[in-house]
Design a protein around this motif. Structure first.
Motif, short mmCIF file in Angstrom:
data_model
loop_
_atom_site.label_atom_id
_atom_site.label_comp_id
_atom_site.label_asym_id
_atom_site.label_seq_id
_atom_site.Cartn_x
_atom_site.Cartn_y
_atom_site.Cartn_z
N MET A 215 0.83 -1.19 0.00
CA MET A 215 0.00 0.00 0.00
C MET A 215 0.87 1.25 0.00
N ASN A 216 0.30 2.36 -0.40
CA ASN A 216 0.98 3.64 -0.34
C ASN A 216 1.35 3.94 1.12
N PRO A 217 2.63 4.10 1.45
CA PRO A 217 3.01 4.37 2.85
C PRO A 217 2.37 5.63 3.41
N LEU A 218 1.94 6.53 2.55
CA LEU A 218 1.28 7.76 2.99
C LEU A 218 -0.24 7.60 2.96
N GLY A 219 -0.71 6.40 2.67
CA GLY A 219 -2.13 6.16 2.55
C GLY A 219 -2.82 5.96 3.89
N THR A 220 -4.06 5.49 3.84
CA THR A 220 -4.91 5.38 5.02
C THR A 220 -5.50 3.97 5.11
N VAL A 221 -5.56 3.47 6.33
CA VAL A 221 -6.22 2.20 6.62
C VAL A 221 -7.53 2.48 7.33
N VAL A 222 -8.61 1.86 6.87
CA VAL A 222 -9.95 2.02 7.45
C VAL A 222 -10.42 0.65 7.92
N VAL A 223 -10.74 0.52 9.22
CA VAL A 223 -11.13 -0.79 9.76
C VAL A 223 -12.39 -0.69 10.60
N ASN A 224 -13.06 -1.82 10.72
CA ASN A 224 -14.22 -1.96 11.61
C ASN A 224 -13.70 -2.02 13.04
N GLY A 225 -13.87 -0.94 13.78
CA GLY A 225 -13.35 -0.86 15.14
C GLY A 225 -14.10 -1.71 16.14
N ASP A 226 -15.28 -2.22 15.75
CA ASP A 226 -16.04 -3.10 16.65
C ASP A 226 -15.57 -4.54 16.56
N ASP A 227 -14.77 -4.86 15.55
CA ASP A 227 -14.27 -6.22 15.38
C ASP A 227 -13.09 -6.45 16.32
N ASP A 228 -13.17 -7.51 17.13
CA ASP A 228 -12.15 -7.73 18.16
C ASP A 228 -10.76 -7.96 17.57
N LYS A 229 -10.68 -8.53 16.38
CA LYS A 229 -9.37 -8.75 15.76
C LYS A 229 -8.85 -7.49 15.09
N LEU A 230 -9.71 -6.81 14.34
CA LEU A 230 -9.27 -5.59 13.65
C LEU A 230 -8.91 -4.48 14.63
N SER A 231 -9.53 -4.50 15.79
CA SER A 231 -9.23 -3.45 16.78
C SER A 231 -7.82 -3.59 17.35
N THR A 232 -7.13 -4.71 17.05
CA THR A 232 -5.75 -4.87 17.50
C THR A 232 -4.75 -4.19 16.56
N ILE A 233 -5.25 -3.69 15.42
CA ILE A 233 -4.37 -2.96 14.49
C ILE A 233 -4.27 -1.51 14.98
N HIS A 234 -3.14 -1.18 15.57
CA HIS A 234 -2.99 0.15 16.17
C HIS A 234 -2.31 1.15 15.25
N GLU A 235 -1.48 0.66 14.34
CA GLU A 235 -0.87 1.58 13.38
C GLU A 235 -0.34 0.80 12.19
N VAL A 236 -0.31 1.46 11.06
CA VAL A 236 0.27 0.92 9.83
C VAL A 236 1.13 2.02 9.24
N TYR A 237 2.41 1.73 9.02
CA TYR A 237 3.36 2.74 8.55
C TYR A 237 3.33 3.98 9.44
#
Length: 454
Positions: A215-237
């Motif tokens: 992905m573009n290192p300057l891009g954006t990640v959009v996740v479902n914050g209610d999902d218990d697994k996706l909520s563990t993604i705290h930062e990308v790049y």
């Protein structure tokens, strides 16, 4: 197609160019296909070897139709036209698409997740189309063959591409990301699907997260914050993701939900200091999550709340994905494209909203791994507890679904095959019924939908 000369394509595919004509040196391809029936003058045909058909057989046909060149693993006997000789045509397809992607001054939104990719893609495309020219994945073109073909469909006039990215094993998303190089990555949820290869939900999360690899290192990640697994993604790049969900801790969240039954829902979406009332035309509570994902992406591209609300209201269902079909004497919920335990239960929730007699025609769910029978039984129990009037279970795995439904006091019947059901269908599905059709795609339940429409 920008910079898609034969020499550039051959270099991108690590192939050798044979039978080149000087008059074609500066000629660029008009399109790329793997189906000889889709060839038009100026197109490139990629000859692939499938389980049933070898595309190399059709090389004479495509040149007769005006093909610019052929990408192939073996040269034709006669010099029919330019050929790019490669070791692996499927690999060459991805390499050529990756090259073309990098020639385009376009932003790419990549969408992945266990459930809801297609619906979310439709919501995001509808919202972005309020301001931009949008190219989106058609049908089920979301894998290592479909994604490159989708990219080849991008035109110079397109400003944003919304690409669905589906996988079933490790490493596949890494390769898709290398082709798509998304600027915005959207992850809908982490459910129970493809467990045969990915083992558990943690494995699914790891496999889906490969979308970040290119992905573009300057891009954006959009996740479902209610999902218990996706909520563990705290930062990308080094950048925190944008989250959406029902919980007000998310950056995009919803409340004031009004259930309109099979006609959709209405919700208040909160975005930073602004709110909008979203009229969501597709039924099911999960569609509110899709609308929030679209709102989050819309904000990344500078859309106003008015544009976002309008786009959500313009979304349309895709055949096989919670698509409502009204016939003269019944309502069909066509959700037969694919199935896993999470999407099965969501579809049952949708059927339960109907005010008429509720019939669920449910088939086998594949690629679930060791716990597949327990998961089928869980769906049967869920349907019985939801008050479905008649559960019709089809397929060898769905015997567990039937048994669990009956044990829970539900009204169910069982057929080992689809053909066996079709013979009895007219006596089980009655005028006035609301009928849900859902199973894994290889069960080919589209035939049942077509028969009910007749």
């Amino acid at each position: 197609m920008r910079n898609m000369t034969l020499e550039n394509i051959a270099k991108a595919c690590e192939g050798q160019l044979f039978y080149m004509k000087e008059c074609l040196e500066d000629k660029t391809a008009e399109g790329v296909v793997i189906d000889s029936r889709q060839i038009k003058p100026g197109f490139i045909f990629v000859a692939t070897k499938g389980e049933r058909v070898d595309g190399h057989r059709f090389i004479p046909d495509v040149f007769a139709k005006g093909a610019l060149a052929v990408i192939c693993e073996s040269l034709p006997e006669n010099n029919m036209g330019p050929c790019i000789l490669v070791k692996d045509s499927f690999m060459a397809l991805k390499q050529a698409a990756a090259f073309y992607r990098q020639q385009l001054g376009i932003k790419v939104v990549g969408i992945t997740g266990s459930v809801g990719k297609t619906s979310t893609k439709e919501f995001i495309a509808a919202v972005l189309a309020e301001r931009y020219s949008v190219h989106k994945t058609a049908g089920n073109y979301n894998n290592e063959v479909g994604l490159p073909l989708t990219i080849f469909g991008i035109q110079d006039s397109d400003e944003i591409a919304v690409l669905e990215m589906g996988i079933n094993t490790f490493g596949e998303m890494h390769r898709l990301s290398e082709v798509a190089r998304p600027d915005v990555c959207v992850m809908t949820n982490i459910g129970q699907c493809h467990l045969e290869n990915l083992i558990d939900r943690d494995g699914i999360l790891r496999a889906k997260s490969e979308i970040f690899d290119f992905m573009n290192p300057l891009g954006t990640v959009v996740v479902n914050g209610d999902d218990d697994k996706l909520s563990t993604i705290h930062e990308v790049y080094g950048k925190a993701p944008v989250t959406f969900g029902m919980n007000p801790s998310n950056q995009i969240w919803a409340d004031g939900i009004e259930n309109l039954g099979l006609f959709g829902s209405r919700a208040v979406l909160h975005m930073e200091q602004e709110t909008l009332i979203a009229d969501i035309p597709l039924p099911g509570g999960h569609m509110i999550y899709n609308a929030m994902a679209a709102a989050a992406v819309g904000r990344q591209f500078g859309l106003s709340v008015g544009e976002i609300a309008a786009g959500i209201g313009h979304v349309e269902a895709v055949a096989g994905r919670s698509h409502l079909i009204k016939t003269a004497d019944k309502v069909i919920i066509d959700d037969c494209y694919n199935a896993n335990p999470v999407s099965m239960k969501a579809a049952i929730d949708l059927l339960a909203m109907a005010e008429t007699r509720k019939v669920a025609v449910l088939g086998d769910m594949f690629e679930l791994g060791e716990g597949e029978l327990d998961m089928h039984a869980g769906v049967g129990l869920y349907g019985a507890e939801a008050g479905i009037d008649c559960m019709i279970c089809v397929g060898s795995l769905s015997k567990a679904m039937y048994d669990a439904a009956v044990q829970a006091g539900g009204n169910a019947c069982y057929f080992e095959t689809k053909d066996a059901l079709i013979e009895r269908m007219s006596s089980l599905i009655l005028p006035g019924d609301t009928v849900l059709i859902k199973a894994s795609h290889s069960m080919e339940f589209e035939e049942i939908v077509a028969l009910l429409q007749q």
